[in-house]
Design an enzyme around this catalytic site. Structure first.
Site, PDB file in Angstrom:
ATOM      1  N   GLU A   1       0.805  -1.219   0.000  1.00  0.00           N
ATOM      2  CA  GLU A   1       0.000   0.000   0.000  1.00  0.00           C
ATOM      3  C   GLU A   1       0.842   1.276   0.000  1.00  0.00           C
ATOM      4  OE1 GLU A   1      -3.841  -1.878   2.402  1.00  0.00           O
ATOM      5  OE2 GLU A   1      -2.683  -0.254   3.324  1.00  0.00           O
TER       6      GLU A   1
ATOM      7  N   GLU B   1      -5.305  -8.676   0.932  1.00  0.00           N
ATOM      8  CA  GLU B   1      -5.944  -8.324   2.203  1.00  0.00           C
ATOM      9  C   GLU B   1      -7.424  -8.067   1.953  1.00  0.00           C
ATOM     10  OE1 GLU B   1      -4.340  -5.158   4.634  1.00  0.00           O
ATOM     11  OE2 GLU B   1      -2.278  -5.697   4.098  1.00  0.00           O
TER      12      GLU B   1
END
Length: 458
Positions: free
Chosen positions: A165, A363
């Protein structure tokens, strides 16, 4: 029954800082999180910092046994840069090498494929003090660290990731003040974003030289931008939101080039980062083998109807504002909308606009506060988490059936872990962690996930 393709990856993800603990043990040096907790402990929920977390540094030999108990055939963790190379540069810490090699080997011995990420928000404080991701020197040190990791652990790792991320540390460090040094500086944010992408591409270049049997990718949190309406102003707002939140890393990582619209936008405001033509060549020639996608919530936006004053800080919100859709479903504990269909939209977007690159969900999960309320006969019955998984998997399966090249689904996370400023406020695990006794207990979702994996569907 919804069935997934043969050899589909089922598993979970976690990070070094959020799971290992032992912040100052065996030569590990401070990260930005260790320093921030020392300076401002009140910012952390219940003033719980990163020193102990889930303490897998001490408990990993037992913890890895929970992987098969919860149906894992794959598992992603990260290496702590500050543990492997104290201070971020210089000599390798042999105690860290011994720990990671044993930890990784035990995962492999469980019959679980090992995915390893190199950077999960955990900048060594010495690297931050010389500029963090705004510094070319830090980029060079990161590539040295990545190259060292490939040499030391390349025989054990099945899939590598350069970053988790990356847009998050860019926004949180230099726009939204959720990561140290918590500044509001758009110029630093833009330079940090470019340097992070360059660091990823250079790490991939280093990876290729080792000729390993593994693959290398990047993990992006893709939050599809949905416009409030079909009004052209709202649609334009969503387009710009998507450029910043998703395409800023997705396009250079997968396609090797930045979107022209994003470059033009920055150019119009005289906000382009410092770069060279050689940098752009590195990015063009070192794209990822596959893509990791973290998905939690959509990004709903509308036009910004207000005129921005001339000397206003250059922020993404100048071009769009958040839109709270009437009737939206919410995870009230995290403050995030629950919208499973976005996972289908992500699948189709990757299929149609990104060469149908191999990808997996790295995720997806639901954080809930005070889960003790749901204890039945000694076990947490987290039926809400099972329902959350089912809904998202149903949408993902639709995308796979329509040709999207998705190869797996990993949840956040396998055991309750420390979560940055939120510490242990919300729990995400398939396995419960008792913070007082350090006891581990499987939740209903952990049992369900094992059945899901065994059946390759539900």
């Amino acid at each position: 029954m919804i069935k997934f393709p043969k050899n589909f990856y089922w598993g979970s993800a976690i990070s070094a800082t959020q799971s290992e603990g032992a912040s100052a043990k065996d030569n590990k040096t401070e990260t930005t999180w260790d320093r921030w907790y020392k300076e401002d402990p009140y910012k952390f929920y219940d003033q719980i910092g990163p020193e102990l977390t889930t303490n897998m540094y001490e408990n990993y030999k037992e913890d890895v046994k929970w992987l098969k108990k919860t149906g894992h055939n794959s598992y992603r963790t990260s290496i702590s840069w500050a543990r492997l190379i104290p201070g971020g540069k210089g000599e390798v810490n042999q105690k860290a090498v011994d720990f990671y090699r044993d930890y990784f080997q035990r995962i492999k011995d469980e019959g679980v494929e090992l995915f390893v990420n190199l950077f999960h928000f955990d900048m060594p404080i010495e690297m931050q003090e010389i500029g963090g991701w705004t510094s070319r020197e830090v980029v060079n040190h990161f590539v040295e660290y990545a190259d060292t990791a490939f040499k030391l652990f390349g025989d054990l790792v099945d899939r590598w990731f350069t970053f988790n991320e990356p847009i998050v540390h860019v926004e949180c460090q230099y726009l939204n003040q959720y990561h140290y040094p918590a500044e509001v500086n758009p110029e630093k944010a833009i330079q940090s974003a470019f340097n992070t992408q360059l660091a990823s591409s250079l790490a991939i270049q280093a990876f290729r030289k080792h000729e390993l049997d593994s693959k290398v990718g990047i993990i992006l949190n893709l939050t599809p931008a949905y416009s409030r309406s079909s009004n052209p102003n709202d649609i334009e707002a969503a387009k710009i939101a998507d450029l910043i939140a998703c395409k800023s890393f997705l396009d250079p990582s997968v396609l090797g080039e930045y979107p022209k619209e994003l470059v033009d936008l920055l150019k119009d405001y005289d906000k382009l980062p410092d770069y060279t033509d050689e940098d752009l060549e590195v990015i063009k020639n070192n794209t990822v083998d596959f893509l990791g996608v973290n998905y939690y919530q959509p990004l709903r936006v509308k036009e910004n109807p207000y005129e921005i004053k001339e000397d206003a800080i250059f922020l993404p919100e100048n071009f769009y504002t958040p839109f709270e859709m009437p009737g939206r479903r919410m995870n009230i504990y995290r403050g995030w909308e629950i919208y499973p269909k976005a996972l289908y939209d992500i699948a189709i977007n990757i299929r149609d606009n990104y060469n149908n690159i191999e990808w997996l969900v790295t995720e997806n999960g639901m954080g809930v506060e005070n889960e003790e309320r749901f204890r039945e006969n000694g076990q947490i019955n987290d039926h809400y988490r099972i329902d959350f998984f089912k809904e998202h998997l149903t949408e993902l399966h639709k995308g796979v059936e329509e040709g999207s090249n998705c190869i797996g689904y990993q949840v956040w996370t396998f055991i309750d872990c420390w979560s940055w400023l939120n510490a242990y406020k919300n729990r995400y695990g398939l396995v419960e962690l008792d913070l007082d006794t350090q006891e581990r207990r499987i939740k209903k979702s952990g049992e369900w996930f094992k059945t899901l994996s065994e059946n390759n569907g539900f």
